[in-house]
Design a protein around this motif. Structure first.
Motif, PDB file in Angstrom:
ATOM      1  N   LEU B 252     -69.585 -39.553  38.045  1.00  0.00           N
ATOM      2  CA  LEU B 252     -70.515 -39.255  37.170  1.00  0.00           C
ATOM      3  C   LEU B 252     -72.320 -39.750  37.055  1.00  0.00           C
ATOM      4  O   LEU B 252     -72.083 -38.857  35.684  1.00  0.00           O
ATOM      5  N   ILE B 255     -71.868 -35.254  35.854  1.00  0.00           N
ATOM      6  CA  ILE B 255     -71.614 -35.542  33.765  1.00  0.00           C
ATOM      7  C   ILE B 255     -72.845 -36.316  33.272  1.00  0.00           C
ATOM      8  O   ILE B 255     -73.046 -35.863  31.974  1.00  0.00           O
ATOM      9  N   GLU B 256     -73.187 -37.597  34.253  1.00  0.00           N
ATOM     10  CA  GLU B 256     -75.173 -37.604  33.005  1.00  0.00           C
ATOM     11  C   GLU B 256     -75.676 -37.088  32.897  1.00  0.00           C
ATOM     12  O   GLU B 256     -76.437 -36.687  32.147  1.00  0.00           O
ATOM     13  N   VAL B 259     -75.215 -34.415  31.046  1.00  0.00           N
ATOM     14  CA  VAL B 259     -75.497 -34.375  29.376  1.00  0.00           C
ATOM     15  C   VAL B 259     -77.113 -34.822  29.043  1.00  0.00           C
ATOM     16  O   VAL B 259     -77.490 -34.066  27.893  1.00  0.00           O
TER      17      VAL B 259
END
Lengths: 257, 268
Positions: B252, B255-256, B259
């Motif tokens: 995660l 992914i963060e 983004v």
């Protein structure tokens, strides 16, 4: 064998047609049970018969599927979370594995429920309460030990002490003698009786140990396949010709011999 | 048509592919409910100030040693690796700027988050998992304490607020490591190094890094608490909760990172 308590007394726990399933497994099926003030009721049954689920529903840890459960005159389903939390202060729960907080010493374990619920207590009052309850369970010398340093029997006693510190009206014991040697079992049975007398508690004791049932129970309820099949004092329950009850008695007798 | 039927290792019942899809969405819904409960309980009284501060100490102070070591080594290694490329163009004077941009924009938040996922995340997953399987959470609940507020809210707040602090510290230590190497090779003074290092750093860089660290901290805390709080099946479940926390948190975090970098680049 203990004497039966008069049923003219006030009901502290009343269970009617209680049912609970997990998936397709029907654990409790239309259970009816009442506990009167000052009474120790032993729920006997085989492992997996739903005994622990029963007391977890009474304490609000598990939600029932149907039926009614009233504790100290309050219907469990009508309570919001704050009312449930208040009610729980009157219920002591002694867990099968003691459930002592690993990261805290015995003193901190016992202080924890007091600090959380009676925030105005002084340090001196806290210490006095802890020492008193440890004295009652006969383990004052362990006050500064960590749970990992205690034996199984000591952990069970400390677990009971932690519930007693809030002076509950009802005690729920989940397998108090499970995994304990016979001599410690006798000590724990005596402690349960002492708690009943000294703290004036009403209790449900979950066990499959007949010695524990006979020593601590004013009344025995036999739970088989999710149903209370027979209730009464020890002799009345085991006078039954029901082969499941006979088998339970004989198995205990044979293994103890 | 043959169905994709496998035996489920947990309950021994046959599960179809459809069942597994349903389980996945049920898990997502569980996570949503868990986060929603956190948001509700974090902002309503009574607050667990004392426990939150204790957890901040556990998360922050007890991670200082490993953050110091990794931050310092990162600074030195990154400087050493960057020097040959820059020296080809006679641009070693750009080292402080390059290193500070790399450290503050990406390396410090990421390294801090990955170390925290391994050290703090696994600790939270294992601790709550162990408390769950040994009924300590139930014991807390029946003794009139809200275990979610006491255990989950305090830990998630601690990781969320301590990660930015650790990130700033890791960045500073990384720069110190880089300075030592630059000073040794280019004889740059501390004042010049700091001046060059911060010339190219904007407020947006620092804000983005702090925001990223807040997001990473929340992710690590909520993942550890969710997996620990839901742990079952005894010691196996505890190990699985700790392991899954590290894997899921790291996944995660990346992914963060992807983004947030896109958003910051768009704003730049």
């Amino acid at each position: 064998m203990k004497e039966t308590i008069s049923h003219n007394k006030e009901k502290v726990i009343s269970i009617e047609n209680l049912s609970k399933s997990f998936g397709k497994i029907n654990v409790l099926n239309e259970v009816n049970l009442e506990v009167y003030k000052g009474e120790n009721v032993v729920v006997l049954g085989r492992s997996g018969s739903g005994k622990s689920v029963l007391i977890k529903i009474i304490s609000g840890l598990i939600k029932k599927d149907s039926g009614h459960v009233a504790v100290l005159g309050k219907e469990m389903e009508s309570l919001d979370s704050k009312q449930l939390q208040e009610l729980r202060l009157h219920i002591g729960f002694s867990f099968q594995g003691s459930a002592l907080y690993d990261g805290m010493s015995v003193r901190e374990n016992l202080e924890f429920p007091l600090i959380r619920n009676k925030r105005n207590l002084s340090k001196k009052e806290l210490t006095e309460s802890v020492e008193q309850v440890l004295h009652d369970v006969g383990l004052l010398q362990t006050i500064d030990q960590m749970p990992s340093e205690l034996s199984g029997g000591q952990k069970k006693r400390i677990g009971i002490a932690r519930t007693l510190i809030l002076k509950p009206e009802i005690m729920l014991y989940d397998e108090p003698t499970g995994g304990i040697d016979p001599i410690t079992c006798v000590e724990l049975n005596n402690l349960i009786n002492k708690v009943q007398e000294q703290y004036n508690t009403s209790s449900i004791i979950i066990t499959h140990d007949l010695t524990c049932a006979k020593t601590t129970g004013n009344r025995i309820a036999m739970l088989i396949d999710g149903k209370i099949e027979r209730q009464g004092n020890f002799d009345e329950v085991f006078a039954s010709e029901d082969p499941r009850i006979r088998a339970f008695y004989n198995y205990n007798f044979i293994t103890r011999s | 048509m043959a169905k994709d039927i496998r035996m489920d290792q947990q309950d021994g019942q046959a599960k179809t592919f459809g069942d597994r899809i349903m389980d996945f969405f049920a898990s997502l819904f569980d996570i949503y409910k868990f986060i929603a409960r956190f948001c509700k309980e974090a902002f309503t009284a009574p607050f667990e100030f004392r426990e939150t501060i204790r957890q901040c100490f556990n998360v922050g102070y007890k991670s200082l040693a490993i953050i110091t070591l990794t931050g310092f080594i990162t600074g030195i290694v990154f400087t050493k690796q960057s020097r040959p490329s820059l020296s080809e163009f006679g641009a070693t004077s750009w080292l402080p700027s390059l290193i500070s941009i790399a450290l503050i924009r990406a390396l410090a938040p990421l390294i801090t988050a990955l170390i925290a996922a391994g050290k703090i995340g696994s600790n939270i997953g294992a601790e709550l998992g162990s408390m769950n399987v040994t009924e300590q959470i139930d014991a807390m609940e029946v003794s009139g304490t809200n275990p979610f507020r006491f255990l989950v809210v305090s830990r998630v707040l601690a990781t969320t607020f301590m990660l930015p602090v650790l990130m700033v510290y890791a960045g500073f230590i990384g720069l110190m490591g880089a300075f030592l190497n630059v000073h040794q090779n280019e004889l740059t003074s501390f004042t010049t190094f700091i001046h060059d290092a911060f010339t190219r750093i904007s407020f947006l860089d620092i804000f983005a890094s702090v925001f990223k660290s807040l997001a990473y901290g929340f992710t690590i805390g909520i993942t550890g608490c969710f997996l620990g709080y839901k742990a079952s099946q005894g010691t196996v479940g505890v190990g699985r909760a700790a392991n899954s926390t590290v894997v899921a948190s790291m996944f995660l975090i990346f992914i963060e990172e992807m983004v947030i970098v896109q958003i910051v680049n768009y704003m730049r």
